[in-house]
Design an enzyme around this catalytic site. Sequence first.
Site, mmCIF file in Angstrom:
data_model
loop_
_atom_site.group_PDB
_atom_site.id
_atom_site.type_symbol
_atom_site.label_atom_id
_atom_site.label_comp_id
_atom_site.label_asym_id
_atom_site.label_seq_id
_atom_site.Cartn_x
_atom_site.Cartn_y
_atom_site.Cartn_z
ATOM 1 N N SER A 1 31.948 -84.808 -49.946
ATOM 2 C CA SER A 1 32.655 -84.443 -48.741
ATOM 3 C C SER A 1 34.138 -84.810 -48.841
ATOM 4 O O SER A 1 34.828 -84.365 -49.754
ATOM 5 C CB SER A 1 31.951 -85.130 -47.568
ATOM 6 O OG SER A 1 32.313 -84.559 -46.364
ATOM 7 N N HIS B 1 31.391 -79.622 -48.829
ATOM 8 C CA HIS B 1 30.821 -78.864 -47.715
ATOM 9 C C HIS B 1 31.880 -78.729 -46.628
ATOM 10 O O HIS B 1 32.987 -79.246 -46.756
ATOM 11 C CB HIS B 1 29.535 -79.507 -47.176
ATOM 12 C CG HIS B 1 29.723 -80.859 -46.560
ATOM 13 N ND1 HIS B 1 28.681 -81.585 -46.025
ATOM 14 C CD2 HIS B 1 30.831 -81.636 -46.367
ATOM 15 C CE1 HIS B 1 29.137 -82.738 -45.553
ATOM 16 N NE2 HIS B 1 30.436 -82.785 -45.749
#
Length: 210
Positions: free
Chosen positions: A114, A139
């Site tokens: 992330s 993501h």
Amino acid sequence: MITTSMTRTSALDTDMLGMVPMVIEQSGRGERAYDIYSRLLKERIIFLVGPVNDQMANLIVAQLLFLESENPDKDISLYINSPGGSVSAGMAIYDTMQFIKPNVSTLCTGLAASMGAFLLAAGEKGKRFSLPNSRIMIHQPLGGAQGQASDIEIQAREILYLRERLNAILAERTGKSVEEIAKDTDRDNFMSADAAVTYGMIDKVLATRA
């Protein structure tokens, strides 16, 4: 209220950072004790370990600025083992990495997920590395909103703005198109270190010191 983050549950417990080894150095003036992170900071190595939050960002930014003041022409190494976290905190680190004069080399040790992966890719091109068994995951931002409908609408627009901004930066860092990044970050996208090289997140996998 809006909560925007890029994170995943981590096996790393930041409370463990309280159990920091001490190292003793001998000098002509006697012995001096350092915690291990302070000693490595003298070697221009910064650790980003655990969730990316405001406290972590303040520490990283302060260390980057300090090392720039010490020597603006010598590289800084940022070692990353992080599940991600706050977008605003991560962007504070990212902007400082781009702002300071020294090149910032990044190295993934374990997990860069992330916002951790975003910061890994934010290192100086040609100087972004990973250890062989590390994992990298990208993501889209995660958001949680509550309140009346008009407030939720405002917060949703902010999350969409952040997603577009993050995708644009990641596209520039990887050489991918914004459309490719948007598609590839629609769901959790895990990569091996070698796959991260192919994708453009990093430049090289390091198995041993050169």
